[in-house]
Design an enzyme around this catalytic site. Structure first.
Site, PDB file in Angstrom:
ATOM      1  N   ASP A 258       4.435  -2.146 -18.834  1.00 48.73           N
ATOM      2  CA  ASP A 258       3.706  -1.009 -18.312  1.00 48.73           C
ATOM      3  C   ASP A 258       3.948  -0.821 -16.697  1.00 48.73           C
ATOM      4  O   ASP A 258       3.793  -1.842 -16.043  1.00 48.73           O
ATOM      5  CB  ASP A 258       2.287  -0.654 -18.606  1.00 48.73           C
ATOM      6  CG  ASP A 258       1.920  -0.589 -20.085  1.00 48.73           C
ATOM      7  OD1 ASP A 258       2.706  -0.252 -20.806  1.00 48.73           O
ATOM      8  OD2 ASP A 258       0.816  -1.068 -20.260  1.00 48.73           O
ATOM      9  N   LYS A 260       2.401  -0.549 -13.176  1.00 51.53           N
ATOM     10  CA  LYS A 260       1.246  -0.896 -12.598  1.00 51.53           C
ATOM     11  C   LYS A 260       0.751   0.226 -11.814  1.00 51.53           C
ATOM     12  O   LYS A 260       1.522   0.143 -10.416  1.00 51.53           O
ATOM     13  CB  LYS A 260       1.277  -2.230 -11.914  1.00 51.53           C
ATOM     14  CG  LYS A 260      -0.241  -2.612 -11.341  1.00 51.53           C
ATOM     15  CD  LYS A 260      -0.267  -4.107 -11.021  1.00 51.53           C
ATOM     16  CE  LYS A 260      -1.725  -4.502 -10.704  1.00 51.53           C
ATOM     17  NZ  LYS A 260      -2.511  -3.277 -10.061  1.00 51.53           N
ATOM     18  N   ARG A 265      -8.489   2.254 -11.928  1.00 50.02           N
ATOM     19  CA  ARG A 265      -8.717   1.890 -13.386  1.00 50.02           C
ATOM     20  C   ARG A 265      -9.927   2.373 -13.843  1.00 50.02           C
ATOM     21  O   ARG A 265     -11.019   2.422 -13.200  1.00 50.02           O
ATOM     22  CB  ARG A 265      -8.774   0.389 -13.508  1.00 50.02           C
ATOM     23  CG  ARG A 265      -8.862  -0.161 -14.773  1.00 50.02           C
ATOM     24  CD  ARG A 265      -8.582  -1.670 -14.868  1.00 50.02           C
ATOM     25  NE  ARG A 265      -8.754  -2.088 -16.140  1.00 50.02           N
ATOM     26  CZ  ARG A 265      -8.487  -3.344 -16.541  1.00 50.02           C
ATOM     27  NH1 ARG A 265      -8.121  -4.337 -15.640  1.00 50.02           N
ATOM     28  NH2 ARG A 265      -8.296  -3.804 -17.825  1.00 50.02           N
ATOM     29  N   ARG A 427      -9.521 -13.428 -17.894  1.00 48.31           N
ATOM     30  CA  ARG A 427      -8.470 -13.352 -17.082  1.00 48.31           C
ATOM     31  C   ARG A 427      -7.474 -14.346 -17.931  1.00 48.31           C
ATOM     32  O   ARG A 427      -7.924 -15.363 -18.061  1.00 48.31           O
ATOM     33  CB  ARG A 427      -8.663 -13.786 -15.565  1.00 48.31           C
ATOM     34  CG  ARG A 427      -7.129 -13.504 -14.844  1.00 48.31           C
ATOM     35  CD  ARG A 427      -7.529 -14.172 -13.454  1.00 48.31           C
ATOM     36  NE  ARG A 427      -8.531 -13.131 -12.927  1.00 48.31           N
ATOM     37  CZ  ARG A 427      -8.310 -11.987 -12.131  1.00 48.31           C
ATOM     38  NH1 ARG A 427      -7.130 -11.456 -12.131  1.00 48.31           N
ATOM     39  NH2 ARG A 427      -9.311 -11.631 -11.567  1.00 48.31           N
ATOM     40  N   LYS A 433       0.702  -9.590 -14.294  1.00 47.85           N
ATOM     41  CA  LYS A 433       1.172  -8.631 -13.303  1.00 47.85           C
ATOM     42  C   LYS A 433       2.105  -9.103 -12.401  1.00 47.85           C
ATOM     43  O   LYS A 433       2.198 -10.342 -11.893  1.00 47.85           O
ATOM     44  CB  LYS A 433       0.072  -7.951 -12.377  1.00 47.85           C
ATOM     45  CG  LYS A 433      -0.664  -8.976 -11.658  1.00 47.85           C
ATOM     46  CD  LYS A 433      -1.689  -8.107 -11.103  1.00 47.85           C
ATOM     47  CE  LYS A 433      -3.134  -9.220 -10.509  1.00 47.85           C
ATOM     48  NZ  LYS A 433      -4.220  -8.371 -10.133  1.00 47.85           N
TER      49      LYS A 433
END
EC number: 6.5.1.1
Length: 601
Positions: A258, A260, A265, A427, A433
């Site tokens: 995707d 970023k 958010r 996480r 990322k």
């Protein structure tokens, strides 16, 4: 339940520096609390009246009006209260001293008794709720009278913590992770219940609600808990890597990629005609985005759902994406509808966690994404995040460069397959990322927590001009020092810094802070800043990953520079110590380790 019980525990907690002792004492308080009001007790322990996501007003009493309330309650001249505050620097302690003096010189003190009607937790909670919710003409005077009435009934210790609670400065060093562990000990029979409670909290980020379920239905009831519309889910977080080859290898050679986005958010909830929007910090931001509420109502099918995406500022003329800072105008402008015209937004959706009474957090990403795509009607405002499915490095790199060229921060690479669930509050390597290189040896910026400040010299003399920064260690629920940052601030930011830090100044180090370095002032770990540096190096001055890489040394950021404040992140959302270690291990190693910068000069 008497409020005095909580005040006495707060007094003990304030003097403890060990997290284990802190947790044990807090567990003792919870186990002795009235079970019918356990949710209120938990909120008070957190320093709030209700969860942030409800969007209810805060107490809204400033320093000046607190002084007036203390003056009325203790029958003391306002100037005397103010002068004592200037001397002590803690309004809670001012209230305690004046109440002690009043108690010893009053008629009850003269008769050798202090018998009076006890202040209950219910009374404190209901009165402070009235203080918070009172609005309109004359509301300020009513707030002062209500608070003064509580302080009149309070004993000295109760008064101290009532004032601190209203100020938002309890100073007892309790984070959510500590409360979770204490709940496991108090209600679950020990640490073995921690995982069950943590999972429930990740799905429903309301500790008071979780505590109430446990005392009413037992710990087993949490095992079947599902997300609930109106209570935010703690967001899933990504690891970071700077090497596309390594990322794709971690993903087994195949992944969804995707954009970023450089936006805010947002977790969007809908039930019938009610729509809520929550930030990454789980705060209710619905009022800032009435246009998004309208878009969701029109273009997303379904009666009840929880979806997630990024709200991105869009140039009204070109339709191009604008940076995150543009969204800040929405928070500052008093006329939100004028802000909508000047700073329009699009919403780019990337996940679905709950739909029509079904929990989708346990289902794989491909199933979640397929359903999400099916419920979005064609429109120009709410879209599925730009994405591809990549099974080779060339496609990943090409998509990454395209994201950067169109105003994105990089890409999010997401695992596919049956195990690719939505890991609420965690996480992990299911999401990685890949952000643009900042043309320094550090592959990425980090988000660090301010834990202390240092006074400057020369033209900056007498002003805080550098900050002691820390990374978050979720295993110990503590903040470990990682650098001292002095560059990157504008003169205006430095002026603002003085006010920010003086409001959260502490006399001693916070119990959740682990630091060898002694700043000129200690502060509450509240503010998060984005920092960049030249590299991560071994340092004997800092405690981040102490003894992990080298004995008696931690990790530090060399030549750190302030980028911006991250108001969208809570301290617990900061870069973790494990991430700092991972970044250190991924750096190109030199034959001789770069010497640490002597930050003591």
């Amino acid at each position: 339940m008497e409020f005095k019980v909580i005040a006495e525990y707060f007094d003990k907690l304030e003097k403890i520096s060990s997290r284990l002792q802190l947790t044990a004492l807090l567990a003792d308080l919870l186990s002795k609390s009235d079970k019918t009001i356990i949710d209120k007790v938990v909120y008070i322990i957190q320093g709030k009246l209700w969860p942030d996501f409800l969007g209810y007003p805060e107490l809204g009493i400033g320093e000046k009006f607190l002084i007036k309330a203390i003056s009325i309650a203790t029958n003391t001249d306002e100037n005397s209260v103010e002068n004592l505050y200037k001397t002590i620097g803690d309004l809670g302690e001012v209230a305690r001293r004046l109440k002690s003096k009043q108690q010893s010189t009053g008629i009850l003190g003269f008769l050798g008794t202090t018998s009076k009607e006890s202040l209950t937790v219910d009374e404190v909670y209901s009165t402070l709720s009235k203080v918070a919710l009172t609005t309109g003409e004359g509301s300020r005077d009513l707030k002062i009278r209500l608070l003064a009435g509580l302080l009149k009934k309070a004993d000295p210790l109760e008064a101290k913590f009532l004032v601190r609670f209203v100020e938002g400065r309890l100073r007892v060093g309790i984070g959510d992770a500590t409360v979770l562990d204490a709940m496991a000990i108090a209600f679950g029979g020990g640490q073995s219940a921690s995982e069950i409670i943590e999972r429930a909290y990740n799905l429903r980020a309301d500790l008071g609600n979780i505590a109430k379920i446990i005392v009413e239905k037992g710990i087993e009831a949490l095992k079947t808990l599902k997300p609930q519309v109106g209570i935010p889910i703690r967001p899933m977080l990504a690891e970071r890597l700077s090497n596309p080859e390594e990322i794709l290898k971690k993903m087994g050679g195949n992944a969804i990629v995707d954009y970023k986005y450089d936006g805010e958010r947002a977790q969007i909830h809908k039930k019938e005609d009610k729509i809520f929007i929550f930030s990454r910090r789980l705060e209710n931001i619905t009022s800032q985005y009435p246009d998004v509420v309208d878009y969701v109502s029109k273009y997303i099918e379904g009666k009840e759902f929880i979806i997630e995406g990024e709200i991105v500022a869009i140039d009204p003329e070109s339709g191009e994406m604008r940076p995150f800072q543009e969204l800040m105008h929405r928070k500052r402008k008093s006329d939100i509808y004028e802000a909508i015209k000047e700073y329009p937004v699009n919403v780019f959706l990337f996940d679905l966690m709950y739909y029509e009474d079904v929990d989708y957090t346990t289902k794989p990403l491909e199933a979640r994404r397929k359903l999400l795509e099916s419920i979005v009607k064609p429109n120009d405002y709410v879209k599925i995040a730009h994405h591809i499915q990549a099974n080779n490095v060339e496609d990943l790199k090409s998509f990454f460069y395209r994201a950067i060229s169109e105003g994105g921060e990089g890409v999010m690479v997401k695992a596919i397959g049956k195990d690719a669930i939505y890991q609420a509050g965690a996480r992990g390597w299911l999401w990685i990322k890949l952000k643009r290189d900042y043309q320094s040896e550090m592959a990425d910026t980090v988000d660090l927590v301010v834990v202390g400040g240092f006074y400057g010299k020369g033209k900056r003399g007498g002003k805080i001009s550098s900050l002691l920064m820390a990374a978050y260690n979720p295993k110990t629920d503590s903040f470990e020092s990682v650098c001292k940052v002095a560059s990157g601030f504008s003169d205006e930011q430095l002026d603002e810094l003085q006010k920010k830090l003086m409001e959260i100044k502490r006399d001693v180090k916070h119990p959740r802070v682990n630091s060898k370095m002694e700043p000129d002032i200690w502060v509450e770990p509240v503010y998060v800043a984005e920092i960049i540096g030249s590299e991560i190096t071994i340092s004997p001055l800092h405690t981040c990953c102490q003894d992990v890489v080298e004995k008696d040394a931690g990790l530090s950021i060399r030549f750190p520079r302030f980028i911006r404040w991250r108001d969208d992140k809570s301290p617990e959302d900061a870069t973790t110590t494990d991430e700092i270690l991972e970044m250190y291990n991924k750096q190109p190693k030199k034959k001789i380790e770069s010497p640490a910068v002597d930050e003591s000069v």
